[in-house]
Design a protein around this motif. Structure first.
Motif, PDB file in Angstrom:
ATOM      1  N   SER A 150       0.835  -1.215   0.000  1.00 19.85           N
ATOM      2  CA  SER A 150       0.000   0.000   0.000  1.00 19.85           C
ATOM      3  C   SER A 150       0.865   1.259   0.000  1.00 19.85           C
ATOM      4  O   SER A 150       0.447   2.296  -0.522  1.00 19.85           O
ATOM      5  CB  SER A 150      -0.954  -0.003   1.193  1.00 19.85           C
ATOM      6  N   ALA A 151       2.073   1.168   0.581  1.00 20.17           N
ATOM      7  CA  ALA A 151       2.957   2.338   0.591  1.00 20.17           C
ATOM      8  C   ALA A 151       3.445   2.687  -0.804  1.00 20.17           C
ATOM      9  O   ALA A 151       3.955   3.779  -1.048  1.00 20.17           O
ATOM     10  CB  ALA A 151       4.148   2.082   1.509  1.00 20.17           C
ATOM     11  N   ASP A 152       3.289   1.733  -1.713  1.00 20.45           N
ATOM     12  CA  ASP A 152       3.678   1.976  -3.101  1.00 20.45           C
ATOM     13  C   ASP A 152       2.508   2.559  -3.908  1.00 20.45           C
ATOM     14  O   ASP A 152       2.682   3.029  -5.033  1.00 20.45           O
ATOM     15  CB  ASP A 152       4.143   0.641  -3.717  1.00 20.45           C
ATOM     16  N   GLY A 153       1.308   2.526  -3.292  1.00 18.26           N
ATOM     17  CA  GLY A 153       0.084   2.830  -4.020  1.00 18.26           C
ATOM     18  C   GLY A 153       0.081   4.131  -4.789  1.00 18.26           C
ATOM     19  O   GLY A 153      -0.143   4.145  -5.994  1.00 18.26           O
ATOM     20  N   VAL A 154       0.334   5.246  -4.117  1.00 20.54           N
ATOM     21  CA  VAL A 154       0.249   6.557  -4.783  1.00 20.54           C
ATOM     22  C   VAL A 154       1.640   7.064  -5.160  1.00 20.54           C
ATOM     23  O   VAL A 154       1.875   7.491  -6.294  1.00 20.54           O
ATOM     24  CB  VAL A 154      -0.470   7.570  -3.870  1.00 20.54           C
ATOM     25  N   SER A 155       2.575   6.976  -4.211  1.00 20.91           N
ATOM     26  CA  SER A 155       3.924   7.495  -4.488  1.00 20.91           C
ATOM     27  C   SER A 155       4.590   6.703  -5.616  1.00 20.91           C
ATOM     28  O   SER A 155       5.348   7.270  -6.409  1.00 20.91           O
ATOM     29  CB  SER A 155       4.778   7.446  -3.223  1.00 20.91           C
ATOM     30  N   GLY A 156       4.278   5.391  -5.686  1.00 23.17           N
ATOM     31  CA  GLY A 156       4.848   4.576  -6.759  1.00 23.17           C
ATOM     32  C   GLY A 156       4.346   5.025  -8.118  1.00 23.17           C
ATOM     33  O   GLY A 156       5.101   5.084  -9.087  1.00 23.17           O
ATOM     34  N   GLU A 157       3.055   5.329  -8.160  1.00 25.65           N
ATOM     35  CA  GLU A 157       2.476   5.815  -9.427  1.00 25.65           C
ATOM     36  C   GLU A 157       3.102   7.156  -9.795  1.00 25.65           C
ATOM     37  O   GLU A 157       3.369   7.418 -10.974  1.00 25.65           O
ATOM     38  CB  GLU A 157       0.959   5.987  -9.272  1.00 25.65           C
ATOM     39  N   ARG A 158       3.302   7.996  -8.790  1.00 25.69           N
ATOM     40  CA  ARG A 158       3.942   9.307  -9.065  1.00 25.69           C
ATOM     41  C   ARG A 158       5.336   9.096  -9.634  1.00 25.69           C
ATOM     42  O   ARG A 158       5.735   9.719 -10.613  1.00 25.69           O
ATOM     43  CB  ARG A 158       4.062  10.100  -7.761  1.00 25.69           C
ATOM     44  N   GLU A 159       6.076   8.191  -8.983  1.00 28.62           N
ATOM     45  CA  GLU A 159       7.471   7.991  -9.381  1.00 28.62           C
ATOM     46  C   GLU A 159       7.578   7.379 -10.780  1.00 28.62           C
ATOM     47  O   GLU A 159       8.456   7.725 -11.554  1.00 28.62           O
ATOM     48  CB  GLU A 159       8.155   7.075  -8.361  1.00 28.62           C
ATOM     49  N   THR A 199       8.009  10.501  -3.367  1.00 25.51           N
ATOM     50  CA  THR A 199       8.792   9.386  -3.907  1.00 25.51           C
ATOM     51  C   THR A 199       8.524   8.127  -3.088  1.00 25.51           C
ATOM     52  O   THR A 199       8.158   8.191  -1.913  1.00 25.51           O
ATOM     53  CB  THR A 199      10.307   9.680  -3.845  1.00 25.51           C
ATOM     54  N   ASN A 200       8.760   7.008  -3.752  1.00 25.45           N
ATOM     55  CA  ASN A 200       8.579   5.720  -3.084  1.00 25.45           C
ATOM     56  C   ASN A 200       9.541   5.543  -1.934  1.00 25.45           C
ATOM     57  O   ASN A 200       9.232   4.897  -0.940  1.00 25.45           O
ATOM     58  CB  ASN A 200       8.816   4.603  -4.109  1.00 25.45           C
ATOM     59  N   ARG A 201      10.742   6.094  -2.106  1.00 32.15           N
ATOM     60  CA  ARG A 201      11.763   5.928  -1.062  1.00 32.15           C
ATOM     61  C   ARG A 201      11.275   6.532   0.251  1.00 32.15           C
ATOM     62  O   ARG A 201      11.373   5.906   1.306  1.00 32.15           O
ATOM     63  CB  ARG A 201      13.068   6.595  -1.514  1.00 32.15           C
ATOM     64  N   VAL A 202      10.732   7.730   0.153  1.00 30.65           N
ATOM     65  CA  VAL A 202      10.222   8.401   1.358  1.00 30.65           C
ATOM     66  C   VAL A 202       9.047   7.620   1.933  1.00 30.65           C
ATOM     67  O   VAL A 202       8.955   7.393   3.150  1.00 30.65           O
ATOM     68  CB  VAL A 202       9.808   9.849   1.023  1.00 30.65           C
ATOM     69  N   SER A 203       8.176   7.184   1.056  1.00 30.44           N
ATOM     70  CA  SER A 203       6.984   6.467   1.503  1.00 30.44           C
ATOM     71  C   SER A 203       7.344   5.158   2.203  1.00 30.44           C
ATOM     72  O   SER A 203       6.837   4.853   3.289  1.00 30.44           O
ATOM     73  CB  SER A 203       6.093   6.195   0.300  1.00 30.44           C
ATOM     74  N   LEU A 204       8.225   4.384   1.579  1.00 29.92           N
ATOM     75  CA  LEU A 204       8.602   3.094   2.173  1.00 29.92           C
ATOM     76  C   LEU A 204       9.365   3.295   3.470  1.00 29.92           C
ATOM     77  O   LEU A 204       9.132   2.574   4.455  1.00 29.92           O
ATOM     78  CB  LEU A 204       9.441   2.282   1.183  1.00 29.92           C
ATOM     79  N   ALA A 205      10.271   4.279   3.479  1.00 23.62           N
ATOM     80  CA  ALA A 205      11.051   4.525   4.697  1.00 23.62           C
ATOM     81  C   ALA A 205      10.131   4.951   5.842  1.00 23.62           C
ATOM     82  O   ALA A 205      10.253   4.454   6.969  1.00 23.62           O
ATOM     83  CB  ALA A 205      12.108   5.598   4.433  1.00 23.62           C
ATOM     84  N   GLY A 206       9.204   5.849   5.536  1.00 25.19           N
ATOM     85  CA  GLY A 206       8.272   6.308   6.570  1.00 25.19           C
ATOM     86  C   GLY A 206       7.395   5.178   7.070  1.00 25.19           C
ATOM     87  O   GLY A 206       7.167   5.025   8.275  1.00 25.19           O
ATOM     88  N   SER A 207       6.921   4.341   6.148  1.00 24.80           N
ATOM     89  CA  SER A 207       6.050   3.232   6.542  1.00 24.80           C
ATOM     90  C   SER A 207       6.795   2.222   7.403  1.00 24.80           C
ATOM     91  O   SER A 207       6.278   1.741   8.415  1.00 24.80           O
ATOM     92  CB  SER A 207       5.502   2.532   5.302  1.00 24.80           C
ATOM     93  N   LEU A 208       8.006   1.889   6.985  1.00 23.47           N
ATOM     94  CA  LEU A 208       8.781   0.909   7.746  1.00 23.47           C
ATOM     95  C   LEU A 208       9.142   1.449   9.126  1.00 23.47           C
ATOM     96  O   LEU A 208       9.114   0.717  10.116  1.00 23.47           O
ATOM     97  CB  LEU A 208      10.049   0.512   6.977  1.00 23.47           C
TER      98      LEU A 208
END
Lengths: 197, 276
Positions: B90-99, B180-189
């Motif tokens: 889910s952390a890839d959901g929006v930021s991944g599409e943006r990236e 970015t996905n990096r920020v999203s994944l890092a924040g989620s983790l």
């Protein structure tokens, strides 16, 4: 030291401790109630469940008071720690008063949880209104338990699941990858062939 | 394009909105499962649970004395890791599409943004569903001798699904707020780790107010794992510790509600637009 010699030594230790305990402990062959197991030795591997049956007989001429029969497990080697509660969830059982010449049986359910050499024995503790907290105690002869270790590659039947589930998912993963590769190969622009809508 | 930049909902006819989330969910599921990412994560999950199960089964103490503990250990790890995988998806959901630059075309489709968010949440939850199905044989093997297999499976379904809903919604919120996905994944983790740590702290027989209420009960992950352990190992009634699931239910409800209500603001080409 051989197994038999070690067992003999352990029996000697028990005999010495019985003798040193003096009048508070009655030998199994004295006039009080006597205890006997249904066998003298068990050979098992770790994890095996088994049961022992103790027969309590009143060899005296008077009725016995009620007793508490208490099961114990002792390791014959110093390097194995034994917690008897792990071996049997119910180690104390009530034995009703016995008339002269009468006998009763007590069943003990056990599970071998350590490997090594052990003595399993039962002590009768007087539980009557006048004999409560007093002796003499009656001790059964020990059952010599030889418990072997078990190195199994399939503990509890877990191996088929432990290998099978990742294998099945891995096969699915490979099929997905092969399908993607095939699509990419046949797509005119080298993409996945399935543009995002 | 202009409509998208200003973050307003496209003018979508009502009849086209109906079932729009299902279309998005289907497309997301295709991407997840036929694209190879889902099977890869599921494979890693099964290898981890296999290793845990084998270790628990071969450990003589666990195997012969505390099979409940072994089943509980595997179930807790599965619920936590299943939640982690759902969060990653889910952390890839929006930021991944943006990236990847695919959000713009997605926003131009005649689907409401709320449906996009709902579809992405549903697709992320299929990750947990797959993990749960893969977990069932392990629970059966570990719990069959003690007749706790059924209890463990039901508990896993209840607690795991609740936790997955909670983490998927949080992941989507973080993803929508990240460029970015990096920020999203890092924040989620980081969030998951912060929530998971209190469950590993030693809990005495009479924990203080701060520990019990703040670190455990108010923490969806720690409270859910505590509930699992209480029911499966300590033999508590299912209803006696339901308050431990309250935090996960509240967070799941609030985060999902926030995602759906604020979908028009959250799902935009840029998470943070200067001067917007």
């Amino acid at each position: 030291m051989s197994l038999r010699a070690r067992a003999a030594g352990a029996t000697a230790v028990l005999a010495v401790s019985l003798a040193c305990a003096g009048p508070a402990i009655a030998r199994a062959d004295s006039a009080g109630p006597t205890l006997e197991f249904d066998r003298t030795r068990v050979d098992l591997v770790v994890g095996d469940k088994f049961h022992l049956i103790t027969t309590v007989t009143n060899d005296g001429s008077a009725p016995t008071p009620p007793f508490i029969a208490h099961l114990n497990v002792a390791s014959l080697t110093s390097d194995v720690y034994v917690d008897p509660e792990d071996w049997s969830p119910s180690r104390s059982k009530l034995v009703a008063s016995l008339a002269p010449g009468a006998s009763t049986t007590v069943r003990w359910d056990l599970q071998a949880v350590n490997s090594g050499w052990f003595d399993v024995y039962v002590v009768l503790l007087p539980d009557g209104s006048t004999t409560l907290g007093s002796g003499p105690l009656s001790v059964s002869p020990p059952v010599f338990a030889v418990i072997g270790g078990r190195q199994t590659a399939n503990p509890g039947g877990a191996l088929p699941v432990v290998i099978g589930v990742p294998a099945a998912i891995g096969i699915g993963l490979l099929r997905v990858r092969m399908r993607r590769r095939r699509r990419r190969r046949y797509a005119p622009d080298g993409s996945s062939g399935r543009p995002r809508e | 394009m202009t409509v998208v930049r200003h973050g307003t909902a496209p003018d979508v006819p009502r009849e086209q909105r109906a079932g729009g989330w299902a279309v998005v969910a289907e497309q997301e599921c295709r991407d997840l499962w036929l694209g190879g990412r889902g099977p890869m994560l599921l494979f890693a999950f099964s290898v981890l649970i296999s290793a845990m199960t084998y270790l628990a089964a071969t450990n003589q103490v666990l195997n012969f004395l505390e099979r409940k503990e072994a089943a509980n250990l595997v179930l807790q790890v599965a619920v936590a890791v299943g939640g982690l995988l759902t969060l990653i998806v889910s952390a890839d959901g929006v930021s991944g599409e943006r990236e990847r630059g695919t959000l713009e075309s997605l926003l131009l489709t005649p689907v409401a943004r709320r449906d996009i968010a709902l579809g992405k949440l549903a697709a992320a939850l299929t990750m947990w569903a797959a993990c749960y199905v893969a977990l069932l044989p392990y629970l059966w093997v570990l719990g069959r001798g003690l007749s706790i297999a059924g209890t463990a499976m039901l508990l896993g379904l209840l607690v795991g699904t609740l936790l997955a809903c909670c983490l998927a919604s949080l992941g989507l919120l973080i993803s929508a707020a990240s460029n970015t996905n990096r920020v999203s994944l890092a924040g989620s983790l980081f969030l998951l780790l912060a929530l998971f740590v209190p469950s590993q702290l030693p809990m005495g027989p009479s924990p203080g107010w701060f520990f019990d209420v703040v670190l455990v009960r108010a923490n969806p992950v720690a409270a859910s794992l505590k509930y699992l352990s209480d029911v499966l190992v300590s033999g508590h009634a299912w209803s006696s510790g339901l308050s431990y699931l309250a935090s996960a239910a509240i967070v799941a409800f609030a985060a999902t509600g926030a995602v759906l209500i604020a979908a028009d603001r959250l799902i935009r080409l840029q998470a943070w637009e200067r001067g917007a």
